[in-house]
Write a protein that holds these residues in place. Structure first.
Motif, PDB file in Angstrom:
ATOM      1  N   UNK B 112       3.171  19.375   0.238  1.00 57.16           N
ATOM      2  CA  UNK B 112       2.455  18.252  -0.018  1.00 57.16           C
ATOM      3  C   UNK B 112       2.694  17.112   1.125  1.00 57.16           C
ATOM      4  N   UNK B 113       3.262  17.501   2.267  1.00 58.28           N
ATOM      5  CA  UNK B 113       3.398  16.346   3.275  1.00 58.28           C
ATOM      6  C   UNK B 113       3.321  17.234   4.562  1.00 58.28           C
ATOM      7  N   UNK B 169      -5.636   4.756  -0.047  1.00 59.27           N
ATOM      8  CA  UNK B 169      -4.956   4.753  -1.144  1.00 59.27           C
ATOM      9  C   UNK B 169      -3.418   5.226  -1.119  1.00 59.27           C
ATOM     10  N   UNK B 170      -2.312   4.639  -1.848  1.00 56.48           N
ATOM     11  CA  UNK B 170      -0.990   5.267  -1.682  1.00 56.48           C
ATOM     12  C   UNK B 170      -0.755   6.409  -1.805  1.00 56.48           C
ATOM     13  N   UNK B 171       0.046   6.998  -1.086  1.00 57.07           N
ATOM     14  CA  UNK B 171       0.281   8.339  -1.013  1.00 57.07           C
ATOM     15  C   UNK B 171      -0.465   9.246  -0.088  1.00 57.07           C
ATOM     16  N   UNK B 172      -1.635   8.882   0.399  1.00 64.20           N
ATOM     17  CA  UNK B 172      -2.483   9.546   1.295  1.00 64.20           C
ATOM     18  C   UNK B 172      -1.559   9.143   2.862  1.00 64.20           C
ATOM     19  N   UNK B 174       1.801   8.375   4.160  1.00 64.75           N
ATOM     20  CA  UNK B 174       3.181   7.812   3.515  1.00 64.75           C
ATOM     21  C   UNK B 174       4.039   6.951   4.691  1.00 64.75           C
ATOM     22  N   UNK B 191       7.117   2.422   6.324  1.00 63.47           N
ATOM     23  CA  UNK B 191       6.643   3.014   5.233  1.00 63.47           C
ATOM     24  C   UNK B 191       5.786   2.603   4.142  1.00 63.47           C
ATOM     25  N   UNK B 192       5.236   3.437   3.370  1.00 61.65           N
ATOM     26  CA  UNK B 192       4.314   3.039   2.404  1.00 61.65           C
ATOM     27  C   UNK B 192       3.036   1.747   2.596  1.00 61.65           C
ATOM     28  N   UNK B 193       3.217   0.867   1.774  1.00 64.76           N
ATOM     29  CA  UNK B 193       2.211  -0.302   1.824  1.00 64.76           C
ATOM     30  C   UNK B 193       2.612  -1.250   3.291  1.00 64.76           C
ATOM     31  N   UNK B 194       3.724  -1.186   4.054  1.00 63.70           N
ATOM     32  CA  UNK B 194       3.895  -1.942   5.064  1.00 63.70           C
ATOM     33  C   UNK B 194       3.080  -0.982   6.223  1.00 63.70           C
ATOM     34  N   UNK B 215      -0.602  15.927   1.831  1.00 64.44           N
ATOM     35  CA  UNK B 215      -1.614  17.140   1.850  1.00 64.44           C
ATOM     36  C   UNK B 215      -1.963  17.471   0.280  1.00 64.44           C
ATOM     37  N   UNK B 372     -10.468   3.042  -4.565  1.00 62.32           N
ATOM     38  CA  UNK B 372      -8.793   2.759  -4.552  1.00 62.32           C
ATOM     39  C   UNK B 372      -8.066   2.648  -6.226  1.00 62.32           C
TER      40      UNK B 372
END
Lengths: 454, 454
Positions: B112-113, B169-172, B174, B191-194, B215, B372
């Motif tokens: 997945x990553x 979109x969050x998760x795509x 990381x 990381x993430x939103x930042x 992935x 989104x």
């Protein structure tokens, strides 16, 4: 001189090599399902019992039973593992219960597809699929014991429907093989939309022998509980998680207080009075999931990796869908439940308003899913503090007046439940084609009463 | 006595071991992308060229270039493979183009990553992922040459966005590692939103070194073209396919007549004047797909299994998104294009009405995706018969007045394109933190003009 043998006796004498269940207690048990979730069905189905139960092992044995029942005009009721909730397997007019659980071979697995005999337990398909990097697309929380045929005949979807929608969505069931109920039974393969005319009819318009279903690529699922002090925050989190396209998931359930309090086996992770969101998210999404939980003021109180779940044989999937209700009923026998379908785009408001309106009486448990049109939606299995049948009916009527759909789980008549009214012509045509004598659990279809057959 | 060396000469003299591109023709080429799709950008960016191009191989080499540019106050423009369309890699104020394509290591793959250096070609990740049963979640039609960093800096999503939504979109995405543009560059993990505050800023608010991305599980994709005589039927089919939750898919594109006529390499499968739907559906879904095509009066005119695609190295993915435009421009140089985002639940009406309104001038090519919020939506890359810049602007204005969003591909200013206005505070804070001297392609951010830095 002996008395003339009854039809049932003739049937059993004619097929002595079959696996007949004769013990009255077992016949009684095999005439029931989990309809005791409903006090209404418990009353209505009292005393409804088969005259005999048979457990065929081969298609030829099924053919023999069907042919003989057709000749003898004996009612025939189909049964998987009896994990349904609407009296699906309870014969309304006696006769024979055909227990399909010994007809359970997995025929083949391919990328994205599997074919099996109807009596196979879903968990057997899941295990075989997992070994090849695949998994079931949607399955009930009862997957350990529930059969494939039972899911098709009386199920809706379940864990995984957040991706694949209901079982009825094209591609989830690709085809099936069914037998007509006649003195000379025919065996017919149905594909695509035609096959789906036999779906969710409680086994009343055809005997399904084999099913061909879509599979999903397997993913390692992280099982978590996230807990919140605030109802709105918990629901907003669940909604955002369910919709997030970048977070692969298999299950999202919203459990408003006091529902988590009933899940006593998870009590360590569910502080008294909390609102909880139960989810299965792909392990790769854990970081984004944690960020989302934090953003909504919650905290992850339970976390098991796929490897831990596999090793422990304990999975949160068995706390979802109608298993939630089962756990609550184990704690408090006076409870029952509702089944509600909300409206895409409006379900957050609907869930919030209805939860407030029935505080103390109807407790919200909502499952997120995609509907037939691919929209994210919610389906609730609210837990209800039961008082009287009249009050239960009033709650149902008020929900309908409010504008949400109730799939009434307190009726054993197909048309009065999820079917929501008269059956379509093509479904009735299937009934006429596959059960021309009207022997499949007579009384179950209001539009096809006992004795209505040719 | 020699003349004092220019800043560029000092830079190159100070770092002689680096891979400098000195040939003026190559510098010219490496200062451009596919902005020639737009006659407006072609005019506006004419003559904009780097003073030097460097192709670092290691993080240390990148650090040396960045530190030197910061000391010398030399503008720095980041470049992947130059497959963008908005002049992303064209230096507006000269200076150095940092070609990232030799900084291209795949660091690791997990379920997945994946994590890789920014200059890796997307196809390299795709191939490595496929070998482990995984694939990219979303990628542009240019994935063979496009880089991961380029997709993050200037891309939106693409093939696969029908499942995973936009890259944002969050998760795509990381996390990422980025470098500040300072005499003493700092290296910082976000990381993430930042991390996403550096996304789709055309490399103007940070130099991304590494990216960690989600992935998807790989599936064998059946590539098909379905052709229709009727516009409405083709669009309805595409919409139903895109939404169908039981049909796994990676791509659905609607190509209204006359767009298919421009895809000359597929002419055998695209009858003159047809409307076509290009799709990648999991092979397991072929039967349901065929049923859906038939139900809408179409026929499958092209069909390649995943094995056939893999063997032939020819994929329909290279006829989607802005590749469709590229194929059309190869046939007719007078064409250009638009980018439009429609409204969930209304896009069928919007596409139909706008196609009729601009018949003969704007040709519909719509890509289906999840937004989104997880809703199915359409994004169009309409092909436009170009006459004048004024008429093009009029068409854009009329579309906006009609109520759809235009992501104007005829501007090189970040705020005037897809960003759609002033940048959020958190994005500007990122700019101030990572590019305090304002050296990243000055002129690209309207809100951060040349010379505005401290």
């Amino acid at each position: 001189m002996n008395a003339p043998a009854s039809a049932i006796e003739q049937l059993q004498l004619g097929l002595p090599e079959l696996d007949w269940i004769t013990d009255p207690n077992r016949i009684q048990r095999l005439s029931q399902d989990f309809s005791w979730f409903s006090p209404v069905l418990t009353r209505q189905l009292e005393g409804k019992v088969a005259d005999a139960v048979v457990r065929p092992r081969t298609e030829e044995q099924i053919r023999q039973v069907v042919a003989a029942c057709a000749r003898l005009k004996l009612p025939l009721t189909l049964r998987g593992s009896g994990t349904g909730n609407y009296g699906q397997t309870t014969p309304l007019a006696g006769g024979v219960v055909l227990d399909m659980t010994s007809f359970n071979e997995l025929l083949w697995l391919r990328p994205g597809l599997a074919r099996a005999q109807a009596g196979i337990r879903l968990n057997e398909i899941e295990k075989a699929a997992q070994a090849e990097g695949q998994e079931l697309r949607c399955m009930p929380s009862t997957y350990r014991s529930a059969t494939l045929g039972g899911l098709f005949g009386g199920g809706f979807g379940g864990v995984g429907s957040i991706n694949y929608g209901p079982l009825a969505a094209p591609g989830n069931v690709v085809g099936l093989k069914a037998m007509t109920i006649e003195p000379e039974p025919q065996i017919i393969e149905l594909r695509g939309a035609e096959a789906m005319r036999m779906h969710h009819l409680w086994g009343t318009n055809g005997l399904v022998l084999e099913l061909e279903i879509g599979l999903a690529p397997a993913q390692p699922w992280l099982e978590t509980l996230a807990v919140f002090d605030d109802f709105d925050a918990a629901l907003a989190f669940a909604d955002q998680l369910a919709r997030a396209p970048g977070l692969d998931k298999r299950e999202v359930a919203f459990l408003a207080s006091p529902v988590p309090d009933y899940l006593t086996q998870l009590a360590e992770s569910l502080p008294k009075g909390c609102h909880a969101v139960l989810s299965l998210v792909a392990e790769a999404g854990e970081e984004a999931l944690a960020e989302l939980v934090s953003a909504h003021g919650g905290r992850v109180s339970y976390r098991r990796t796929a490897a831990e779940v596999s090793k422990s044989h304990k999975t949160l999937m068995e706390y979802t869908w109608n298993h939630t209700t089962l756990h609550a009923l184990r704690v408090d026998k006076s409870l029952t439940y509702l089944q509600t379908t909300f409206t895409p785009g409006e379900y957050v408001r609907q869930i919030t308003e209805l939860s407030r309106r029935y505080a103390g009486e109807v407790f919200m448990h909502a499952e997120f899913l995609r509907n037939m049109e691919g929209q994210t939606n919610c389906s609730a299995l609210q837990i209800v503090r039961f008082t009287t049948e009249e009050r239960l009916q009033q709650i149902i009527d008020e929900h309908r007046a409010y504008g949400v759909r109730i799939n009434n789980p307190h009726t054993f008549i197909v048309e009065d439940g999820k079917a929501g009214g008269d059956l379509p012509e093509d479904v009735l045509a299937m009934k006429a084609r596959f059960d021309p004598l009207g022997l499949l659990n007579p009384g179950k279809l209001r539009g096809w009463p006992v004795g209505a057959a040719s």
